[in-house]
Design an enzyme around this catalytic site. Structure first.
Site, short mmCIF file in Angstrom:
data_model
loop_
_atom_site.label_atom_id
_atom_site.label_comp_id
_atom_site.label_asym_id
_atom_site.label_seq_id
_atom_site.Cartn_x
_atom_site.Cartn_y
_atom_site.Cartn_z
N ASP A 132 59.20 67.07 -55.60
CA ASP A 132 58.85 68.11 -56.58
C ASP A 132 60.12 68.49 -57.31
O ASP A 132 61.20 68.52 -56.70
CB ASP A 132 58.25 69.33 -55.89
CG ASP A 132 56.87 69.07 -55.30
OD1 ASP A 132 56.14 68.24 -55.86
OD2 ASP A 132 56.53 69.70 -54.28
N ASP B 256 51.15 66.86 -59.60
CA ASP B 256 50.50 68.14 -59.30
C ASP B 256 49.87 68.74 -60.56
O ASP B 256 48.75 69.25 -60.53
CB ASP B 256 51.51 69.14 -58.73
CG ASP B 256 52.13 68.68 -57.42
OD1 ASP B 256 51.51 67.89 -56.70
OD2 ASP B 256 53.26 69.13 -57.13
#
Length: 171
Positions: free
Chosen positions: A117, A136
């Site tokens: 991330d 995401d």
């Protein structure tokens, strides 16, 4: 519509992989990069869990769930006759596949890998909102589009449900 669905999925998956490779190569271990006057920070974190770092002890289960989602969307793809559904499902497919690639190929090992991330909003390190990635975002946007289409009575097969229970083929 399968061509559109898989085209969207391929484009977003490639973008997700490219941004993760770049983030690891240029940002990992570095000070977070501030963008847009602090609205966004680029800050690499490794997430063993799902959204909001939930389920960190169940990475293998999240991997199996992602495999099921990918297979389910691929099976449904041949039945999709709606442009909106093709785009929505393509985004979800790309997101599930993008994070699955990390879970398979990244440390600590197959089906247990941690997802990269790198996008943090308003504060680095996820202090304001959890750190996320392109995959995401694709899952959230695609899921929201599918929910919206469902609420509007538009089915994946192109039928439109009107008030009063009548279904019509979309034109």
């Amino acid at each position: 519509m399968p061509v559109l669905l898989f085209g969207v999925a391929a484009a977003v998956l490639l973008l997700d992989i490219a941004t993760k490779v770049a983030a690891v190569a240029f940002l990992e271990g570095e000070v977070p990069v501030e963008l847009l006057g602090g609205l966004v920070y680029l800050d690499v974190l490794r997430n063993p869990g799902a959204a909001f770092s939930l389920g960190t002890d169940f990475t293998w289960l999240l991997s199996l769930l992602a495999i099921a989602v990918v297979l389910g969307i691929c099976w449904l793809a041949l039945k999709v006759r709606s442009t909106g559904w093709a785009i929505g499902l393509g985004l979800v497919l790309a997101g599930a596949a993008g994070n699955l690639v990390d879970r398979i190929f990244r440390a600590p090992g197959p089906l247990r890998g941690h997802v990269v991330d790198m996008i943090s909003v308003l504060e680095p390190g996820g202090a304001f909102f959890p750190v996320f990635n392109v995959a995401d975002s694709a899952i959230c946007c695609g899921g929201a589009l599918v929910v919206l289409l469902t609420v509007l009575g538009r089915d994946y097969d192109g039928t439109v449900h009107r008030k009063g229970g009548k279904a019509e083929a979309a034109s």
